[in-house]
Design a protein around this motif. Structure first.
Motif, PDB file in Angstrom:
ATOM      1  N   ALA A   1       1.282  -1.434   0.164  1.00  0.00           N
ATOM      2  CA  ALA A   1      -0.238  -0.323  -0.306  1.00  0.00           C
ATOM      3  C   ALA A   1       1.065   1.348   0.011  1.00  0.00           C
ATOM      4  O   ALA A   1       2.165   1.550   1.217  1.00  0.00           O
ATOM      5  CB  ALA A   1      -0.592   0.023   1.190  1.00  0.00           C
ATOM      6  N   VAL A   2       0.626   2.105  -0.937  1.00  0.00           N
ATOM      7  CA  VAL A   2       1.320   3.832  -0.642  1.00  0.00           C
ATOM      8  C   VAL A   2       0.155   4.533  -0.256  1.00  0.00           C
ATOM      9  O   VAL A   2      -0.693   4.969  -0.551  1.00  0.00           O
ATOM     10  CB  VAL A   2       1.596   3.927  -1.941  1.00  0.00           C
ATOM     11  CG1 VAL A   2       2.158   5.650  -2.346  1.00  0.00           C
ATOM     12  CG2 VAL A   2       2.262   2.918  -3.281  1.00  0.00           C
ATOM     13  N   HIS A   3       0.990   4.909   1.247  1.00  0.00           N
ATOM     14  CA  HIS A   3       0.014   6.349   2.134  1.00  0.00           C
ATOM     15  C   HIS A   3       0.618   7.259   1.962  1.00  0.00           C
ATOM     16  O   HIS A   3       1.842   7.215   1.968  1.00  0.00           O
ATOM     17  CB  HIS A   3      -0.142   5.983   3.346  1.00  0.00           C
ATOM     18  CG  HIS A   3      -0.895   4.523   3.545  1.00  0.00           C
ATOM     19  ND1 HIS A   3      -2.534   4.437   2.891  1.00  0.00           N
ATOM     20  CD2 HIS A   3      -0.532   3.201   3.945  1.00  0.00           C
ATOM     21  CE1 HIS A   3      -2.976   3.392   2.982  1.00  0.00           C
ATOM     22  NE2 HIS A   3      -1.788   2.579   3.790  1.00  0.00           N
ATOM     23  N   CYS A   4       0.193   8.404   2.132  1.00  0.00           N
ATOM     24  CA  CYS A   4       0.608   9.634   2.164  1.00  0.00           C
ATOM     25  C   CYS A   4       0.774   9.684   3.882  1.00  0.00           C
ATOM     26  O   CYS A   4      -0.305   9.330   4.604  1.00  0.00           O
ATOM     27  CB  CYS A   4      -0.314  10.487   1.770  1.00  0.00           C
ATOM     28  SG  CYS A   4      -0.515  11.488   0.007  1.00  0.00           S
ATOM     29  N   LEU A   5       2.034  10.049   4.059  1.00  0.00           N
ATOM     30  CA  LEU A   5       1.912   9.409   5.881  1.00  0.00           C
ATOM     31  C   LEU A   5       1.127  10.614   6.513  1.00  0.00           C
ATOM     32  O   LEU A   5       0.279  10.055   7.658  1.00  0.00           O
ATOM     33  CB  LEU A   5       3.145   9.669   5.945  1.00  0.00           C
ATOM     34  CG  LEU A   5       3.915   9.006   7.380  1.00  0.00           C
ATOM     35  CD1 LEU A   5       3.226   8.312   8.109  1.00  0.00           C
ATOM     36  CD2 LEU A   5       5.277  10.058   7.716  1.00  0.00           C
ATOM     37  N   LYS A   6       0.542  11.613   6.190  1.00  0.00           N
ATOM     38  CA  LYS A   6      -0.158  13.491   6.713  1.00  0.00           C
ATOM     39  C   LYS A   6      -2.003  11.930   7.029  1.00  0.00           C
ATOM     40  O   LYS A   6      -2.364  12.601   7.815  1.00  0.00           O
ATOM     41  CB  LYS A   6       0.192  14.454   6.251  1.00  0.00           C
ATOM     42  CG  LYS A   6      -0.755  13.888   5.087  1.00  0.00           C
ATOM     43  CD  LYS A   6      -0.266  15.881   4.547  1.00  0.00           C
ATOM     44  CE  LYS A   6      -1.237  15.629   2.822  1.00  0.00           C
ATOM     45  NZ  LYS A   6      -2.585  15.584   2.344  1.00  0.00           N
ATOM     46  N   ASP A   7      -1.582  11.073   6.080  1.00  0.00           N
ATOM     47  CA  ASP A   7      -3.457  10.694   5.601  1.00  0.00           C
ATOM     48  C   ASP A   7      -3.590   9.667   6.894  1.00  0.00           C
ATOM     49  O   ASP A   7      -4.287   9.143   6.808  1.00  0.00           O
ATOM     50  CB  ASP A   7      -3.414  10.652   4.661  1.00  0.00           C
ATOM     51  CG  ASP A   7      -3.722  11.994   3.825  1.00  0.00           C
ATOM     52  OD1 ASP A   7      -3.934  12.646   4.404  1.00  0.00           O
ATOM     53  OD2 ASP A   7      -4.227  11.623   2.211  1.00  0.00           O
ATOM     54  N   MET A   8      -2.221   8.760   7.666  1.00  0.00           N
ATOM     55  CA  MET A   8      -2.261   7.783   8.673  1.00  0.00           C
ATOM     56  C   MET A   8      -2.687   8.067  10.231  1.00  0.00           C
ATOM     57  O   MET A   8      -2.471   8.797  10.194  1.00  0.00           O
ATOM     58  CB  MET A   8      -1.142   7.206   7.966  1.00  0.00           C
ATOM     59  CG  MET A   8      -0.628   6.310   6.697  1.00  0.00           C
ATOM     60  SD  MET A   8       0.376   5.408   6.572  1.00  0.00           S
ATOM     61  CE  MET A   8       0.636   4.135   7.527  1.00  0.00           C
TER      62      MET A   8
ATOM     63  N   GLU B   1      12.803  11.006  10.656  1.00  0.00           N
ATOM     64  CA  GLU B   1      12.007  12.267  10.913  1.00  0.00           C
ATOM     65  C   GLU B   1      10.447  12.141  11.512  1.00  0.00           C
ATOM     66  O   GLU B   1       9.382  12.328  11.885  1.00  0.00           O
ATOM     67  CB  GLU B   1      12.054  13.120   9.616  1.00  0.00           C
ATOM     68  CG  GLU B   1      13.113  14.082   9.201  1.00  0.00           C
ATOM     69  CD  GLU B   1      13.443  14.589   7.783  1.00  0.00           C
ATOM     70  OE1 GLU B   1      14.600  15.189   7.597  1.00  0.00           O
ATOM     71  OE2 GLU B   1      12.564  14.525   7.087  1.00  0.00           O
ATOM     72  N   ALA B   2       9.887  10.919  10.726  1.00  0.00           N
ATOM     73  CA  ALA B   2       8.725  10.277  10.394  1.00  0.00           C
ATOM     74  C   ALA B   2       8.553   9.145  11.694  1.00  0.00           C
ATOM     75  O   ALA B   2       7.716   9.808  12.579  1.00  0.00           O
ATOM     76  CB  ALA B   2       8.495   9.115   9.446  1.00  0.00           C
TER      77      ALA B   2
ATOM     78  N   TYR C   1       9.905   4.344   4.090  1.00  0.00           N
ATOM     79  CA  TYR C   1       9.957   6.282   3.256  1.00  0.00           C
ATOM     80  C   TYR C   1      10.530   6.279   2.457  1.00  0.00           C
ATOM     81  O   TYR C   1      11.154   6.168   2.445  1.00  0.00           O
ATOM     82  CB  TYR C   1       9.520   6.878   5.389  1.00  0.00           C
ATOM     83  CG  TYR C   1       9.001   6.257   5.814  1.00  0.00           C
ATOM     84  CD1 TYR C   1       7.716   6.679   5.713  1.00  0.00           C
ATOM     85  CD2 TYR C   1       9.667   5.888   7.031  1.00  0.00           C
ATOM     86  CE1 TYR C   1       6.934   5.965   6.928  1.00  0.00           C
ATOM     87  CE2 TYR C   1       8.923   5.491   8.941  1.00  0.00           C
ATOM     88  CZ  TYR C   1       7.288   6.057   8.433  1.00  0.00           C
ATOM     89  OH  TYR C   1       6.521   5.589   9.082  1.00  0.00           O
ATOM     90  N   LEU C   2      10.267   7.247   1.786  1.00  0.00           N
ATOM     91  CA  LEU C   2      10.685   7.428  -0.199  1.00  0.00           C
ATOM     92  C   LEU C   2      11.165   8.862   0.810  1.00  0.00           C
ATOM     93  O   LEU C   2      10.543   9.820   1.675  1.00  0.00           O
ATOM     94  CB  LEU C   2       9.361   8.033  -0.697  1.00  0.00           C
ATOM     95  CG  LEU C   2       9.261   6.868  -1.794  1.00  0.00           C
ATOM     96  CD1 LEU C   2       8.159   6.457  -2.829  1.00  0.00           C
ATOM     97  CD2 LEU C   2       9.764   5.267  -1.791  1.00  0.00           C
ATOM     98  N   PRO C   3      12.113   9.558  -0.128  1.00  0.00           N
ATOM     99  CA  PRO C   3      12.743  10.578   0.570  1.00  0.00           C
ATOM    100  C   PRO C   3      11.677  11.884   0.678  1.00  0.00           C
ATOM    101  O   PRO C   3      10.957  12.105  -0.404  1.00  0.00           O
ATOM    102  CB  PRO C   3      13.268  10.834  -0.406  1.00  0.00           C
ATOM    103  CG  PRO C   3      13.872   9.575  -1.267  1.00  0.00           C
ATOM    104  CD  PRO C   3      12.823   8.707  -0.772  1.00  0.00           C
TER     105      PRO C   3
END
Length: 309
Positions: A76-83, A227-228, A98-100
């Protein structure tokens, strides 16, 4: 037989563009790998009301998680801000990479070409993010914040139809859908603090799917991971809900130092709790916890609990 990875994603143009980025990166790292796209429409995509009525940000990930756990997809590919940050990942899943990180800033899109400080009193600015609303109300009380839902393309269409005078959107999102040329003003982080996880794409797999985890892990960007981890731990410790104006971002310096800036707002933006913490010998998780504890010391728990949800 070549390895096949089925990638589940929301069906919006931005989400599909993000998946194509991941597919290209996987093809570059693993030339023999085959990828397939499994698009789904989430309840968050269908619902045009307040997210709180659907249980918050999980409305954008629930169906994606279900497809992953049921074996209908492998990645699954998520925008982290939406999780969702107030609860752990679904049991049996893990973020493999996590991608750059992309641009974390917000942008103003205005057909008139005006900046926020140039918009006339009463101008209708479209955004449903409580984080943005709080900061706009504090800095530009003469502007009217008007709720808007839908993907970025549909929001731009509503702007073009004259329903709004300006929009606030993520710079990274506009870049991903090829609409960066529409940006009127880029808001620096000191004037519009970004959401937790801004600009980060998270790649989620079933934890026991070692073949997929191993293939995807090669895409991980270690500084973004740090960072995440700090940001997510801070958000988890604060236990904010979808109506909580919480903002912040970590920064991994080239010399390895890690810091985390964070803010918690009242909905009208008149009360702001802020801190900037450095990790030193702390792990990213420990930095996130230390940052949350400082905000809680300032009264974040009471501020968050006062906000209806």
């Amino acid at each position: 037989m070549p390895q096949v990875i089925r990638i589940v994603t929301r069906s919006s143009p931005m989400a599909l563009a993000q998946v194509e980025r991941v597919r290209a990166l996987l093809a570059e790292r693993h030339p023999g790998l085959v990828t397939e796209v499994v698009p789904v429409t989430t309840s968050g995509d269908r619902w045009l009301g307040a997210l709180s009525a659907l249980g918050g940000k999980g409305a954008f990930t629930k169906e994606v998680d279900a497809a992953l756990l049921a074996g209908g997809a492998d990645l699954a590919v998520h925008c982290l801000k939406d999780m969702p940050g107030d609860r752990p990942l679904p049991e049996g899943t893990a973020v493999a990479a996590y991608l750059p990180r992309d641009d974390i800033r917000d942008a103003v899109v205005s057909p008139s070409g005006l900046r926020l400080d140039q918009l006339p009193a009463g101008a209708r600015v479209g955004t449903s993010a409580v984080r943005r609303v709080a900061q706009l109300r504090a800095e530009y009380p003469e502007l009217e914040c008007v709720p808007i839902r839908g993907n970025a393309n549909s929001r731009l269409a509503k702007l073009d139809a004259g329903e709004y005078d300006a929009l606030l959107l993520a710079v990274s999102g506009l870049e991903r859908i090829g609409q960066a040329q529409r940006i009127t003003q880029v808001l620096e982080v000191d004037e519009m603090c970004p959401p937790i996880g801004a600009g980060i794409l998270a790649l989620q797999c079933r934890a026991d799917d070692t073949a997929t985890v191993d293939a995807v892990a090669a895409l991980n960007h270690a500084p973004t991971w740090r960072e995440a981890a700090a940001e997510r731990m801070m958000l988890h410790a604060l236990q904010g809900h979808c109506n909580s104006p919480i903002a912040g971002y970590a920064r991994a310096e080239k010399d390895g130092r890690l810091s985390l800036r964070a803010r918690v707002f009242s909905p009208d933006g008149k009360r702001v709790l802020a801190t900037h913490e450095w990790a030193g010998a702390l792990s990213p998780d420990e930095l996130g916890m230390a940052t949350a504890l400082e905000l809680l010391r300032q009264g974040a728990r009471e501020l968050i609990d006062e906000i209806p949800h």
